[in-house]
Design an enzyme around this catalytic site. Structure first.
Site, PDB file in Angstrom:
ATOM      1  N   GLY A  47       0.873  -1.173   0.000  1.00 25.97           N
ATOM      2  CA  GLY A  47       0.000   0.000   0.000  1.00 25.97           C
ATOM      3  C   GLY A  47       0.900   1.209   0.000  1.00 25.97           C
ATOM      4  N   CYS A  78       6.046  -5.375   0.374  1.00 29.36           N
ATOM      5  CA  CYS A  78       6.203  -4.048  -0.221  1.00 29.36           C
ATOM      6  C   CYS A  78       6.143  -2.940   0.842  1.00 29.36           C
ATOM      7  CB  CYS A  78       5.183  -3.854  -1.338  1.00 29.36           C
ATOM      8  SG  CYS A  78       5.711  -2.617  -2.526  1.00 29.36           S
ATOM      9  N   HIS A 175       4.765  -8.482  -4.692  1.00 29.38           N
ATOM     10  CA  HIS A 175       3.394  -8.785  -4.235  1.00 29.38           C
ATOM     11  C   HIS A 175       2.968 -10.224  -4.542  1.00 29.38           C
ATOM     12  CE1 HIS A 175       1.975  -4.667  -3.211  1.00 29.38           C
ATOM     13  NE2 HIS A 175       2.942  -4.326  -4.045  1.00 29.38           N
ATOM     14  N   GLU A 177       0.688 -11.821  -3.290  1.00 29.51           N
ATOM     15  CA  GLU A 177      -0.775 -11.963  -3.163  1.00 29.51           C
ATOM     16  C   GLU A 177      -1.486 -11.603  -4.461  1.00 29.51           C
ATOM     17  OE1 GLU A 177       0.957  -9.483  -2.240  1.00 29.51           O
ATOM     18  OE2 GLU A 177      -0.188  -7.617  -2.384  1.00 29.51           O
TER      19      GLU A 177
HETATM   20  N1  GLN Z   1       5.881   2.918  -2.780  1.00 28.75           N
HETATM   21  C1  GLN Z   1       5.140   2.459  -1.633  1.00 28.75           C
HETATM   22  C2  GLN Z   1       5.771   2.959  -0.339  1.00 28.75           C
HETATM   23  O1  GLN Z   1       6.854   3.494  -0.363  1.00 28.75           O
HETATM   24  C3  GLN Z   1       5.065   0.949  -1.605  1.00 28.75           C
HETATM   25  C4  GLN Z   1       4.312   0.451  -2.806  1.00 28.75           C
HETATM   26  C5  GLN Z   1       3.593  -0.843  -2.582  1.00 28.75           C
HETATM   27  O2  GLN Z   1       3.353  -1.261  -1.451  1.00 28.75           O
HETATM   28  N2  GLN Z   1       3.197  -1.454  -3.654  1.00 28.75           N
HETATM   29  O3  GLN Z   1       5.178   2.844   0.679  1.00 28.75           O
END
Ligand code: GLN
Length: 193
Positions: A47, A78, A175, A177
């Site tokens: 996220g 992520c 990811h 998921e």
């Molecule tokens: N760019 C987001 C961050 O720095 C992470 C992106 C993702 O979770 N897909 O929080």
């Protein structure tokens, strides 16, 4: 049956839930500290790490999550991996549990999102690592270094680290998921036992 939480403050938590339930786990969406009770493990989804951090502070989750991660399995994907790390080189709320240095948005604008095959050693005896893992990267961070007891679990062809493990802590910058390949979720369920 494993009881697994998905931190449901923001981001791609539902996709994790679907995969875990398909594997027979009982899933709890966690928004409040009390919902951590009785869980065998917790996933922090992708996220926006700044948003997840701010909401975790607002809901009084920061310290309970740290305490949880000292004893139980915790997996960050992520943004979740950023939230889990000790060193992110930026000032934003993080758990600071895992001994890795991670850099946000490390792949730059041109390659905001991409997919690639990874060779991952899942450690199983069923040859599960023979098949490459199709990994989806979305504005992904990079694990610049692992320290102490942390170990790389998957690397790009050029050696850059994109997954790591330290005891019961797991970090993936992509990811799992978002694909139907459930090997990382099975691997995590094993870690919760
Ligand atoms: N760019 C987001 C961050 O720095 C992470 C992106 C993702 O979770 N897909 O929080």
């Amino acid at each position: 049956m494993s009881r697994i939480g998905v931190l449901a403050l923001q981001g791609a938590f539902l996709e994790h839930q679907v995969l875990l339930e398909r594997l027979g786990a009982e899933v709890v969406q966690v928004r409040l500290p009390a919902q951590l009770d009785g869980l065998d493990g917790l996933i922090i989804p992708g996220g926006e790490s700044t948003t997840i951090g701010k909401l975790a502070v607002a809901y009084g989750l920061l310290e309970p999550l740290r305490e949880f991660g000292r004893h139980k399995a915790l997996w960050g994907t992520c943004a979740g991996a950023i939230f889990l790390a000790k060193d992110i080189g930026l000032d934003q709320p993080i758990l600071g549990l895992m001994d890795i240095s991670i850099r946000r948005n490390a792949f730059g604008r041109q390659v905001d999102s991409f997919e690639t095959n990874l060779r991952v050693d899942f450690g199983g005896s069923n040859g599960s690592q023979a098949q490459p893992f199709r990994a989806v990267f979305i504005r992904a961070p990079l694990i610049e270094a692992v320290h102490g007891a942390a170990r790389p679990l998957a690397q790009l062809e050029d050696g850059r680290i994109v997954a790591a493990r330290e005891g019961r802590l797991l970090a993936t910058v992509f990811h799992p998921e978002l694909t139907s390949d459930d090997r990382f979720h099975r691997y995590f369920l094993e870690m919760t036992k």
